[in-house]
Design a protein around this motif. Structure first.
Motif, mmCIF file in Angstrom:
data_model
loop_
_atom_site.group_PDB
_atom_site.id
_atom_site.type_symbol
_atom_site.label_atom_id
_atom_site.label_comp_id
_atom_site.label_asym_id
_atom_site.label_seq_id
_atom_site.Cartn_x
_atom_site.Cartn_y
_atom_site.Cartn_z
ATOM 1 N N VAL A 1 0.869 -1.173 0.000
ATOM 2 C CA VAL A 1 0.000 0.000 0.000
ATOM 3 C C VAL A 1 0.904 1.221 0.000
ATOM 4 C CG1 VAL A 1 -1.763 1.271 1.274
ATOM 5 C CG2 VAL A 1 -1.764 -1.221 1.323
ATOM 6 N N HIS A 2 0.651 2.140 -0.929
ATOM 7 C CA HIS A 2 1.446 3.365 -0.904
ATOM 8 C C HIS A 2 0.623 4.563 -1.348
ATOM 9 C CE1 HIS A 2 2.186 3.352 -5.315
ATOM 10 N NE2 HIS A 2 2.214 2.056 -5.165
ATOM 11 N N SER A 3 0.979 5.690 -0.764
ATOM 12 C CA SER A 3 0.394 6.973 -1.141
ATOM 13 C C SER A 3 1.554 7.954 -1.230
ATOM 14 C CB SER A 3 -0.655 7.418 -0.123
ATOM 15 O OG SER A 3 -0.051 7.688 1.118
ATOM 16 N N GLN A 4 1.265 9.222 -1.287
ATOM 17 C CA GLN A 4 2.303 10.214 -1.501
ATOM 18 C C GLN A 4 3.446 10.126 -0.479
ATOM 19 O OE1 GLN A 4 0.805 14.182 -1.602
ATOM 20 N NE2 GLN A 4 2.645 14.992 -2.574
ATOM 21 N N ASN A 5 3.135 10.008 0.797
ATOM 22 C CA ASN A 5 4.162 9.984 1.838
ATOM 23 C C ASN A 5 4.131 8.719 2.697
ATOM 24 O OD1 ASN A 5 5.100 12.619 1.199
ATOM 25 N ND2 ASN A 5 3.314 13.443 2.255
ATOM 26 N N PHE A 6 3.675 7.622 2.129
ATOM 27 C CA PHE A 6 3.453 6.426 2.929
ATOM 28 C C PHE A 6 3.703 5.191 2.077
ATOM 29 C CE2 PHE A 6 0.566 3.022 4.265
ATOM 30 C CZ PHE A 6 0.883 2.910 5.611
ATOM 31 N N TYR A 7 4.383 4.189 2.643
ATOM 32 C CA TYR A 7 4.550 2.905 1.972
ATOM 33 C C TYR A 7 4.540 1.809 3.024
ATOM 34 C CZ TYR A 7 6.352 -0.965 -0.719
ATOM 35 O OH TYR A 7 6.480 -2.187 -1.335
ATOM 36 N N HIS A 8 3.767 0.769 2.767
ATOM 37 C CA HIS A 8 3.722 -0.357 3.698
ATOM 38 C C HIS A 8 3.544 -1.642 2.894
ATOM 39 C CE1 HIS A 8 3.017 -2.550 7.394
ATOM 40 N NE2 HIS A 8 1.978 -3.102 6.825
#
Length: 159
Positions: free
Chosen positions: A38-45
């Motif tokens: 899962v990733h968004s602009q300032n996040f990755y997991h």
């Protein structure tokens, strides 16, 4: 998939499986290992998962994380067009599914935990039925696209 551990067995609870059986399961694989990114602009997991992939006459779904739907979409749902799938691996045994998780939010979905953020989700599953799931998904996308076009054509005729 050495080193990965999931408390969820990848098997559907009896109640969920009964609902799906009532919809006429056409393809199912339980206890599938893989990863969810899962990733968004300032996040990755990225996490290891055990999952169930299922197709019924009414839906295409992937359940993980205690039988929560990663994706649970109607075969006739136009959002099916924004879900990409592919098959990789020497034996065509890895199913890759990519989608915008923000388009699939619901109270029971794992995507709900990310609030209003736009999130991209990639699910990579090791399943001997990968190619079959891929073919079903592509046929459903084509059918959905075709039925949408014919609906628009019939609307234009009545104007």
């Amino acid at each position: 998939m050495g080193g990965c551990f999931s408390a969820y067995s990848g098997r559907l609870p009896a109640r969920t499986k009964q609902v799906l059986e009532n919809e006429n399961i056409t393809l199912i694989d339980e206890g599938v290992t893989g990863t969810s990114s899962v990733h968004s602009q300032n996040f990755y997991h990225k996490t290891c998962i055990m999952a169930t992939v299922v197709v019924t006459k009414q839906r295409f779904a992937i359940f993980a994380f205690g039988a929560k739907p990663l994706m649970n979409i109607g075969i006739d749902d136009e959002r099916l067009q924004i879900v990409d799938s592919s098959v990789t691996g020497i034996d065509k045994d890895r199913l890759i599914i990519n989608f915008d998780g923000s388009k699939f939010r619901s109270n029971e979905s794992f995507a709900a935990q990310f609030g209003d953020r736009e999130i991209q989700v990639e699910v990579s599953l090791h399943t001997s039925k990968a190619y079959e799931f891929y073919q079903v998904h592509q046929m459903a996308k084509t059918r959905s696209r075709y039925s949408k076009k014919s609906y628009l054509v019939s609307d234009q005729k009545h104007q």
